[in-house]
Design a protein around this motif. Sequence first.
Motif, PDB file in Angstrom:
ATOM      1  N   PHE A  15       0.833  -1.206   0.000  1.00 54.87           N
ATOM      2  CA  PHE A  15       0.000   0.000   0.000  1.00 54.87           C
ATOM      3  C   PHE A  15       0.869   1.258   0.000  1.00 54.87           C
ATOM      4  CE2 PHE A  15      -2.219   3.264   2.602  1.00 54.87           C
ATOM      5  CZ  PHE A  15      -3.256   3.547   1.725  1.00 54.87           C
ATOM      6  N   THR A  16       1.926   1.246   0.810  1.00 53.25           N
ATOM      7  CA  THR A  16       2.810   2.409   0.885  1.00 53.25           C
ATOM      8  C   THR A  16       3.590   2.602  -0.411  1.00 53.25           C
ATOM      9  OG1 THR A  16       3.073   1.976   3.253  1.00 53.25           O
ATOM     10  CG2 THR A  16       4.597   3.533   2.249  1.00 53.25           C
ATOM     11  N   ILE A  17       4.090   1.504  -0.964  1.00 54.59           N
ATOM     12  CA  ILE A  17       4.832   1.597  -2.226  1.00 54.59           C
ATOM     13  C   ILE A  17       3.937   2.172  -3.325  1.00 54.59           C
ATOM     14  CG2 ILE A  17       5.935   0.254  -4.057  1.00 54.59           C
ATOM     15  CD1 ILE A  17       6.938  -1.665  -1.898  1.00 54.59           C
ATOM     16  N   ILE A  18       2.703   1.686  -3.393  1.00 54.77           N
ATOM     17  CA  ILE A  18       1.761   2.190  -4.398  1.00 54.77           C
ATOM     18  C   ILE A  18       1.503   3.677  -4.191  1.00 54.77           C
ATOM     19  CG2 ILE A  18      -0.647   2.081  -5.170  1.00 54.77           C
ATOM     20  CD1 ILE A  18      -0.561  -0.929  -4.688  1.00 54.77           C
ATOM     21  N   ASP A  19       1.316   4.077  -2.939  1.00 58.34           N
ATOM     22  CA  ASP A  19       1.026   5.482  -2.652  1.00 58.34           C
ATOM     23  C   ASP A  19       2.204   6.380  -3.024  1.00 58.34           C
ATOM     24  OD1 ASP A  19      -1.124   7.175  -1.052  1.00 58.34           O
ATOM     25  OD2 ASP A  19       0.855   7.929  -0.472  1.00 58.34           O
ATOM     26  N   VAL A  20       3.419   5.932  -2.726  1.00 55.06           N
ATOM     27  CA  VAL A  20       4.607   6.720  -3.062  1.00 55.06           C
ATOM     28  C   VAL A  20       4.732   6.882  -4.571  1.00 55.06           C
ATOM     29  CG1 VAL A  20       7.129   6.756  -3.019  1.00 55.06           C
ATOM     30  CG2 VAL A  20       5.866   6.108  -0.967  1.00 55.06           C
ATOM     31  N   ILE A  21       4.603   5.777  -5.301  1.00 54.91           N
ATOM     32  CA  ILE A  21       4.714   5.835  -6.758  1.00 54.91           C
ATOM     33  C   ILE A  21       3.568   6.645  -7.357  1.00 54.91           C
ATOM     34  CG2 ILE A  21       4.639   4.435  -8.862  1.00 54.91           C
ATOM     35  CD1 ILE A  21       6.098   2.238  -7.324  1.00 54.91           C
ATOM     36  N   TRP A  22       2.369   6.434  -6.838  1.00 50.04           N
ATOM     37  CA  TRP A  22       1.181   7.168  -7.300  1.00 50.04           C
ATOM     38  C   TRP A  22       1.399   8.675  -7.153  1.00 50.04           C
ATOM     39  CZ3 TRP A  22      -4.333   4.972  -6.375  1.00 50.04           C
ATOM     40  CH2 TRP A  22      -5.293   5.867  -6.830  1.00 50.04           C
ATOM     41  N   THR A  23       1.880   9.084  -6.002  1.00 49.07           N
ATOM     42  CA  THR A  23       2.011  10.510  -5.701  1.00 49.07           C
ATOM     43  C   THR A  23       3.181  11.158  -6.424  1.00 49.07           C
ATOM     44  OG1 THR A  23       1.056  10.128  -3.505  1.00 49.07           O
ATOM     45  CG2 THR A  23       2.244  12.193  -3.834  1.00 49.07           C
ATOM     46  N   THR A  24       4.290  10.456  -6.522  1.00 48.96           N
ATOM     47  CA  THR A  24       5.507  11.078  -7.049  1.00 48.96           C
ATOM     48  C   THR A  24       5.704  10.904  -8.551  1.00 48.96           C
ATOM     49  OG1 THR A  24       6.828   9.097  -6.546  1.00 48.96           O
ATOM     50  CG2 THR A  24       6.682  10.802  -4.842  1.00 48.96           C
ATOM     51  N   LEU A  25       5.173   9.828  -9.126  1.00 48.68           N
ATOM     52  CA  LEU A  25       5.459   9.530 -10.528  1.00 48.68           C
ATOM     53  C   LEU A  25       4.253   9.610 -11.454  1.00 48.68           C
ATOM     54  CD1 LEU A  25       7.897   6.476 -10.174  1.00 48.68           C
ATOM     55  CD2 LEU A  25       8.465   8.894 -10.451  1.00 48.68           C
ATOM     56  N   ALA A  67       4.461  15.943   6.821  1.00 50.31           N
ATOM     57  CA  ALA A  67       3.531  14.928   7.330  1.00 50.31           C
ATOM     58  C   ALA A  67       3.351  13.802   6.316  1.00 50.31           C
ATOM     59  CB  ALA A  67       2.183  15.571   7.655  1.00 50.31           C
ATOM     60  N   THR A  68       3.323  14.154   5.041  1.00 48.71           N
ATOM     61  CA  THR A  68       3.190  13.140   3.989  1.00 48.71           C
ATOM     62  C   THR A  68       4.412  12.232   3.952  1.00 48.71           C
ATOM     63  OG1 THR A  68       1.829  14.639   2.653  1.00 48.71           O
ATOM     64  CG2 THR A  68       2.860  12.785   1.515  1.00 48.71           C
ATOM     65  N   LEU A  69       5.591  12.841   3.979  1.00 47.29           N
ATOM     66  CA  LEU A  69       6.820  12.042   3.976  1.00 47.29           C
ATOM     67  C   LEU A  69       6.900  11.156   5.219  1.00 47.29           C
ATOM     68  CD1 LEU A  69       9.381  14.759   2.780  1.00 47.29           C
ATOM     69  CD2 LEU A  69       8.372  12.926   1.416  1.00 47.29           C
ATOM     70  N   LEU A  70       6.513  11.722   6.362  1.00 50.59           N
ATOM     71  CA  LEU A  70       6.557  10.958   7.611  1.00 50.59           C
ATOM     72  C   LEU A  70       5.575   9.788   7.577  1.00 50.59           C
ATOM     73  CD1 LEU A  70       7.764  10.752  10.445  1.00 50.59           C
ATOM     74  CD2 LEU A  70       5.945  12.273  11.261  1.00 50.59           C
ATOM     75  N   SER A  71       4.416   9.995   6.973  1.00 52.28           N
ATOM     76  CA  SER A  71       3.437   8.901   6.881  1.00 52.28           C
ATOM     77  C   SER A  71       3.984   7.759   6.034  1.00 52.28           C
ATOM     78  CB  SER A  71       2.119   9.416   6.297  1.00 52.28           C
ATOM     79  OG  SER A  71       2.252   9.758   4.927  1.00 52.28           O
ATOM     80  N   TRP A  72       4.707   8.090   4.971  1.00 52.78           N
ATOM     81  CA  TRP A  72       5.332   7.042   4.160  1.00 52.78           C
ATOM     82  C   TRP A  72       6.346   6.250   4.982  1.00 52.78           C
ATOM     83  CZ3 TRP A  72       6.519  10.656  -0.602  1.00 52.78           C
ATOM     84  CH2 TRP A  72       5.332  10.851  -1.326  1.00 52.78           C
ATOM     85  N   VAL A  73       7.150   6.969   5.754  1.00 52.58           N
ATOM     86  CA  VAL A  73       8.162   6.310   6.583  1.00 52.58           C
ATOM     87  C   VAL A  73       7.500   5.378   7.592  1.00 52.58           C
ATOM     88  CG1 VAL A  73       9.926   6.672   8.348  1.00 52.58           C
ATOM     89  CG2 VAL A  73       9.871   8.146   6.332  1.00 52.58           C
ATOM     90  N   ILE A  74       6.484   5.879   8.282  1.00 58.03           N
ATOM     91  CA  ILE A  74       5.824   5.095   9.331  1.00 58.03           C
ATOM     92  C   ILE A  74       5.159   3.850   8.752  1.00 58.03           C
ATOM     93  CG2 ILE A  74       3.925   5.107  10.994  1.00 58.03           C
ATOM     94  CD1 ILE A  74       4.569   8.055  11.525  1.00 58.03           C
ATOM     95  N   PHE A  75       4.428   4.021   7.653  1.00 54.32           N
ATOM     96  CA  PHE A  75       3.717   2.880   7.066  1.00 54.32           C
ATOM     97  C   PHE A  75       4.692   1.853   6.494  1.00 54.32           C
ATOM     98  CE2 PHE A  75      -0.005   5.182   7.834  1.00 54.32           C
ATOM     99  CZ  PHE A  75      -1.120   4.447   7.473  1.00 54.32           C
ATOM    100  N   MET A  76       5.740   2.327   5.829  1.00 51.48           N
ATOM    101  CA  MET A  76       6.728   1.404   5.276  1.00 51.48           C
ATOM    102  C   MET A  76       7.449   0.650   6.392  1.00 51.48           C
ATOM    103  SD  MET A  76       8.214   0.298   2.464  1.00 51.48           S
ATOM    104  CE  MET A  76       7.991   1.561   1.204  1.00 51.48           C
ATOM    105  N   TRP A  77       7.844   1.375   7.399  1.00 52.82           N
ATOM    106  CA  TRP A  77       8.563   0.787   8.531  1.00 52.82           C
ATOM    107  C   TRP A  77       7.679  -0.229   9.258  1.00 52.82           C
ATOM    108  CZ3 TRP A  77      11.872   4.481  12.068  1.00 52.82           C
ATOM    109  CH2 TRP A  77      12.763   3.718  12.828  1.00 52.82           C
ATOM    110  N   ALA A  78       6.429   0.166   9.511  1.00 54.93           N
ATOM    111  CA  ALA A  78       5.504  -0.732  10.213  1.00 54.93           C
ATOM    112  C   ALA A  78       5.223  -1.987   9.387  1.00 54.93           C
ATOM    113  CB  ALA A  78       4.201  -0.002  10.517  1.00 54.93           C
TER     114      ALA A  78
END
Length: 334
Positions: A15-25, A67-78
Motif C-alpha cells: 500500500f505504501t509503495i503504491i502510494d509513493v509511486i502514485w504521488t511522485t510519478l 507529514a506526507t513524507l513521515l506517513s510514508w516512513v511510518i507505514f513502510m517501517w511498520a
Amino acid sequence: MSYIYYILGFGLTIFTIIDVIWTTLWIDGGAGPLSKRVAHGTWRIVEKALGKKNKLLTLVGPIVLMATLLSWVIFMWAGYTLFFAGDTGSIVDSSNMRPIGWTDRLYFTGYTIFTLGIGDFTPKPGFWQVVTAFGSGIGILFLTLGASYVINVVGAVVNKRSFARSISGLGMTSEEIMKAGWNGKDFHQLDLLLMNASADISKLTQQHQAYPLLHYYHSQTPEEASAVGVAILDDLMTILHYGLKDKDSVNAVLVKETRSSIETYLDTLTSAFVKPSESEPDRPDITRLFNMGIPFVKEEEFMRDLDTLSRRRQKLLGAVYSDNHDWPTHKKNQ
C-alpha cells in the motif's frame, strides 16, 4: 509463524509503495489515497488550530509535505516490521544467533530501509536474506523519490509566486492593468503579458495536478498569491473580451487562449481542492476607465455578458478564499 503478521505487513508495505509511486510519478493521478488523506487531515487540524486568517498558515505547506513524507516512513517501517514478525526466527542476534524481540526488530527494519548497513542483527539465510535485500532496495527508491518530490514541489511553489508577481507588478486590479496597457489607441502592449500568462497558467495547472500538495502552500501577501493573480487576470480578460467596442484594439487570439487556460486551471482546482463560492465577487467597473477615451460597449450590455460568467466567477472567488485572501477590489480613493 503468524500469517496475520505476514498479511498485515505485506499489505501495508505494498500500500505504501503504491502510494509513493502514485504521488511522485503518476502525473495524472494526483495524490495517492494515503497522501491525500494525510494532507487534508493535516490541513484541517492546522486550520482549526490557527484560524483561517492567521499568517502562520503560510507554514501549512511545509507541514503538510513533512507529514506526507513521515506517513510514508511510518507505514513502510511498520509494514516491513510486521512482515518480519511473521516468523520469530527471521532475524537473529549476530552475537548469539538467537531470535530478537519487537524493539530489535524495529531497529533492524529501520536501518535496513534507510540503508545504514549496521550489522548488529542478521536475517535467517535464504528467503529472509532476499527480503532484507529487497527492503534495502525499496529504501533507496523511497529516499530518491521523496527527495525529488520535495525539490519539485518547492520549485512549483516558486513558480506560483513568480506568476503572481508578474501580474501584481502591473496592478492589483484589472482596472490598473488596463490603464497601464492602454497606449491611446489599443492594448497591444499587453500581448507579451498575455502570452506569458497563458503559458504560466497552463504550467501552474499541470503542477497542481502533478503535485496536489502545492495547493496547501499559501502566500502571506496577495501580491504573491497565484489565486489572486488569476482572479485579476480573469477580470482583465473579461473586460478585454466583452467590454471593448473595438475588437481590433486587442489580440483576440491571446485573450481567448488566456481565458481557456484560466478555465482549465479552475476546473482542476474545483475538481479536487476548491469549493466554488456561493456568492459572486465584485464585478469590474468599466466606468472608471471611460475618461481615458477607451471605446467601451454600453454598461448594460457588459453586465448582461457578466451574467453568463456567474459560475466561473464563483469558482474564482472560491479559489481566492481557499488561498486565504480577499477578492482584489479597486480602492475607493483611487
